[in-house]
Design an enzyme around this catalytic site. Sequence first.
Site, PDB file in Angstrom:
ATOM      1  N   ARG A   1     -23.403 -41.690  14.658  1.00  0.00           N
ATOM      2  CA  ARG A   1     -22.015 -42.002  15.015  1.00  0.00           C
ATOM      3  C   ARG A   1     -21.848 -43.291  15.795  1.00  0.00           C
ATOM      4  NH1 ARG A   1     -19.910 -35.872  16.420  1.00  0.00           N
ATOM      5  NH2 ARG A   1     -19.823 -35.289  14.226  1.00  0.00           N
TER       6      ARG A   1
ATOM      7  N   GLU B   1     -16.592 -35.619  10.055  1.00  0.00           N
ATOM      8  CA  GLU B   1     -17.677 -36.327   9.390  1.00  0.00           C
ATOM      9  C   GLU B   1     -17.984 -35.666   8.050  1.00  0.00           C
ATOM     10  OE1 GLU B   1     -20.691 -37.206  12.227  1.00  0.00           O
ATOM     11  OE2 GLU B   1     -22.240 -37.376  10.706  1.00  0.00           O
TER      12      GLU B   1
ATOM     13  N   HIS C   1     -16.314 -40.939  18.345  1.00  0.00           N
ATOM     14  CA  HIS C   1     -16.470 -40.534  16.949  1.00  0.00           C
ATOM     15  C   HIS C   1     -15.876 -41.641  16.100  1.00  0.00           C
ATOM     16  CE1 HIS C   1     -16.132 -38.264  13.244  1.00  0.00           C
ATOM     17  NE2 HIS C   1     -16.781 -37.258  13.792  1.00  0.00           N
TER      18      HIS C   1
ATOM     19  N   GLN D   1     -19.480 -40.206  23.632  1.00  0.00           N
ATOM     20  CA  GLN D   1     -19.493 -40.493  22.199  1.00  0.00           C
ATOM     21  C   GLN D   1     -18.103 -40.826  21.660  1.00  0.00           C
ATOM     22  OE1 GLN D   1     -20.372 -37.264  19.096  1.00  0.00           O
ATOM     23  NE2 GLN D   1     -22.034 -38.710  18.820  1.00  0.00           N
TER      24      GLN D   1
ATOM     25  N   HIS E   1     -14.797 -38.559  21.816  1.00  0.00           N
ATOM     26  CA  HIS E   1     -15.027 -37.274  21.188  1.00  0.00           C
ATOM     27  C   HIS E   1     -15.885 -36.324  22.001  1.00  0.00           C
ATOM     28  CE1 HIS E   1     -15.321 -34.539  17.866  1.00  0.00           C
ATOM     29  NE2 HIS E   1     -16.622 -34.671  17.763  1.00  0.00           N
TER      30      HIS E   1
ATOM     31  N   LEU F   1      -9.179 -35.840  15.226  1.00  0.00           N
ATOM     32  CA  LEU F   1     -10.426 -36.020  14.492  1.00  0.00           C
ATOM     33  C   LEU F   1     -10.292 -35.903  12.975  1.00  0.00           C
ATOM     34  CD1 LEU F   1     -13.434 -36.451  15.300  1.00  0.00           C
ATOM     35  CD2 LEU F   1     -13.753 -34.106  14.528  1.00  0.00           C
TER      36      LEU F   1
ATOM     37  N   ARG G   1     -25.202 -37.936  20.290  1.00  0.00           N
ATOM     38  CA  ARG G   1     -25.336 -36.617  19.675  1.00  0.00           C
ATOM     39  C   ARG G   1     -25.168 -36.713  18.171  1.00  0.00           C
ATOM     40  NH1 ARG G   1     -21.597 -32.437  17.962  1.00  0.00           N
ATOM     41  NH2 ARG G   1     -19.847 -33.739  18.573  1.00  0.00           N
TER      42      ARG G   1
ATOM     43  N   PHE H   1     -24.921 -34.308   6.990  1.00  0.00           N
ATOM     44  CA  PHE H   1     -24.179 -34.917   8.095  1.00  0.00           C
ATOM     45  C   PHE H   1     -24.982 -36.111   8.579  1.00  0.00           C
ATOM     46  CE2 PHE H   1     -20.819 -33.416  11.230  1.00  0.00           C
ATOM     47  CZ  PHE H   1     -19.943 -32.969  10.264  1.00  0.00           C
TER      48      PHE H   1
END
Lengths: 617, 260
Positions: free
Chosen positions: A312, A256, A239, A237, A378, A253, A413, A123
């Site tokens: 991100r 990722e 995304h 955040q 997100h 979403l 994050r 990730f």
Amino acid sequence: MDVSELLTIEHDVLVIGAGGAGLRAAIECSSQGLSTGVISKSLLGKAHTVMAEGGMAAALGNADSRDNWKIHFRDTMRGGKFLNAWRMAELHAKQAPARVRELQEWGAVFDRTKDGLINQRNFGGHRYPRLAHVGDRTGLELIRSLQDHGIHQGIDFHMECTALELLKDEEGRIAGVAGYWRDTGRFVLFRVKTVIMATGGGGRCWPVTSNSWEYTGDGLAMAYDAGAELMDIEFTQFHPTGMVWPPSVRGTLVTEGVRGEGGVLLNNKGERFMFNYVPERFASETADTVEEADRWLAGEEGTRRPPELLTRDVVARAIRAEVEAGRGSPKGGVFLDIASRRDAEAIKRKLPSMYHQFRELAEVDITKEPMQVGPTLHYFMGGIRVDHDTQMTAVQGLFACGECAAGLHGANRLGGNSLSDLIVFGQLAGKGAGEYIKALEKAPHVEDDPIKEAFRRATAPLNRETGENPYLIQEELHEIMAQHVGIIREGEEMREGIKKLEEMASKIENVKAIGASQYNPAWHQALSVRSMLLVSQAVAMAGEMREESRGAHTRVDFEGEREEWGKVNIVVRKAADGTMELEKIERPEPAKYLSEIGYADIDDLESGKVGADAPEE
Amino acid sequence: MAERTFRIWRGDSEGGDFVEYKSEVGEGQVVLDVLHTIQAHQANDLALRWNCKAGKCGSCSMEINGKPKLACMTRMNMYEPGETITCQPLKAFPVVRDLVPDVSWNYKQNKRIAPFKCKPADADGKHRMYQEDIDRVQEFRKCIECFMCQDVCHVLRDRDRKDAFAGPRYMIRVAGLEMNPLDDEDRIPELKHELGVAMCNITRCCTEVCPEHINITDNGIIPMKERVVDRFYDPLLIAFRALTGRRKRTKLRTVESTKE
Ligand SMILES: Cc1cc2nc3c(=O)[nH]c(=O)nc-3n(C[C@H](O)[C@H](O)[C@H](O)COP(=O)(O)OP(=O)(O)OC[C@H]3O[C@@H](n4cnc5c(N)ncnc54)[C@H](O)[C@@H]3O)c2cc1C
Ligand code: SF4
Ligand code: SF4
Ligand code: FES
């Protein structure tokens, strides 16, 4: 209203929220013999956590034995642009593996390595494959495992029950919660010694978001009203990959995990544009050619990670820049291509819900065509400020964990660090609450007046003759946030937004819910727009104050990170006169071994030249 | 944009009726989008459940034109342009209000199932199981608890035998435990005596509506029935197996034969 006639329920602990954090906290409380209740706005098993896709980060070392907590810790700090609470990042990295294994002992069935262990995937921002996962439905596995374990632990679950306000005794300690059942509209008074807030974030303040209706920031607002502080709230955040088409699913979403499985981002010229957006700090650990990136994916040692797996904030800004430069896809995003990278069977096996989601909602077969994606709101890095070890807030007896708490993630994050956050800090919050109760000499008691006041405020929208439509109010709020406090921010724009938000306050005081109190979404909405306004104001004001660009907070008028801003977190609280007050607070000095590991050269860390003396517990 | 007609059931446990609404429908919209539009502009207090809007949470199940569906995954272009869309709550459960059913009975069934009991770890402290041994278990664990299978199962819906049968959702939940290589509990007596696996007569209606495409009947219920037969030598089911020509399965667990 006579308080003695109210439906009253007593518990030692009331956990507000039945997502991963709330459930884990409740299990911990119950295991200490505390009488534990859990309330949630929706049914059990439907909390936001159920939607999480990609996985939960824990340095188990199963997929790559070189991984350990120190590297996870360093990745987390770097991802958070060193604004994270050092101690929380340490606790998280150290305890996540045990918490994940414990889930397995409670029935979670993770995807396996060839050796039969819990498998882990790559990730963004994680040096090694680190995310324990189940296809692309990890959140479902997490919540179901906790739910099915939790229902046998003697916990009382009160479903579709909304908390309205926190109630305190005369010494300012938590003593109760005012709430109501959504289905009947009936009020309920919880008399408790502690409350653990686990209500998640506030993404619903924006129109394009991956978040569900529940994310109206209730917990942040309740805690703020009760005197707790919000911290890092400017860091929201975006995304990088949300769906952009059709309009009705804009923001939904796209995990990722697609990039983790080899998916690449392309502009309308077919270029892998991420190679042009590699920041300084990550350049030495990121591939600079397509060939190297592909060799890394194939698992070749000594190669560096593809730039699609940068953090991100970086990827989201890059996508936005490509679209603005006219290199976007027809529907206003960029292309995310997995079809040409993996065979159809592998895609369906590893990303089944993405396959399903695109086929059903966008009529796109992701095994044949690229997806079109763009940034979507997100996650809230910021939230309620807590003590790093006990998770207690500034209010005695009020604890917080999960997305509604601040500290672990700093300015940005890493994917997968939320699900592990939930189980690590959920457990610690439960422990903290237990210790607090043990030290209590006698149960705090709330007087009648604040109780009556809370319920009177709640009934006001129903009793008004006329007033604003709560749905249209939310749309108005959306417009303000999208226009003034978006992914790229500017001082003057935010100041204007703050003014508009202030003007909305009087409208929100005057919302009208048509109908009765029994399962009435208009009333539910009317009650939550207040939280949304408060959270929006906090984000806008803290965003305006932070004059730099760091992590998820991007200012066109203050580009780049500024050293002086790296030394402070912004805290938001309710002043004595009821206004919103902001303060820059000095960050505490980290333990020496933590700062050494955090700033270490990766080779020095891996060879043991740095960090070898760090305590393991 | 085109105007469409919706008939939505409005009412509560005391009774109710269909109310007609007309609403504009935009490109790519699903039924849930239109319900939200109606809610925002014409019927502020229209009660419905939803959370994820992406088919992941199972909150928005309702009967659309007579079939159980997730409103968030049902595209408007599946229906003929002039077709009226009728929405009503899941029929097998009592109604709370409008499109919201009282599904609490399902949660009670779940609680009756004995919890997962983990086998001890290997000598090195790790638990091992192999992907090929858990593919099936993971199929069952995809369940999002939309309760649409419960809604269509005639044992629950038409015969109202909620006293005797926990329903397909819980059959696969137990199957997921029974087939889990790390679970150390004996599930077979529970399946037979308490959850009523024998009540199912394999109509496969549940499998047809499952939005997660879980093969509830063939992969879950039938193997469970077989294990019950293996254990209890139920003559009826043995006959059934003879008829359908299914092979007797070997048991997964050695402890099974020592229990009971
Ligand atoms: C689509 C999507 C995919 C994601 N994928 C990942 C991933 O792969 N990995 C990862 O680490 N993270 C991921 N995340 C982030 C992660 O899922 C969330 O941050 C996390 O689940 C939040 O959990 P929580 O326990 O804090 O809160 P939630 O699970 O959101 O639960 C909040 C609970 O609080 C309750 N609540 C709220 N307000 C009230 C009130 N007033 N009264 C009573 N109850 C209330 C709600 O009903 C709910 O039960 C993803 C997020 C999304 C949206
Ligand atoms: S196959 Fe069995 S469980 Fe499924 S609907 Fe038919 S009777 Fe019910
Ligand atoms: S098995 Fe399928 S139909 Fe039944 S509740 Fe689960 S997801 Fe819904
Ligand atoms: S809203 Fe979650 S499945 Fe429809």
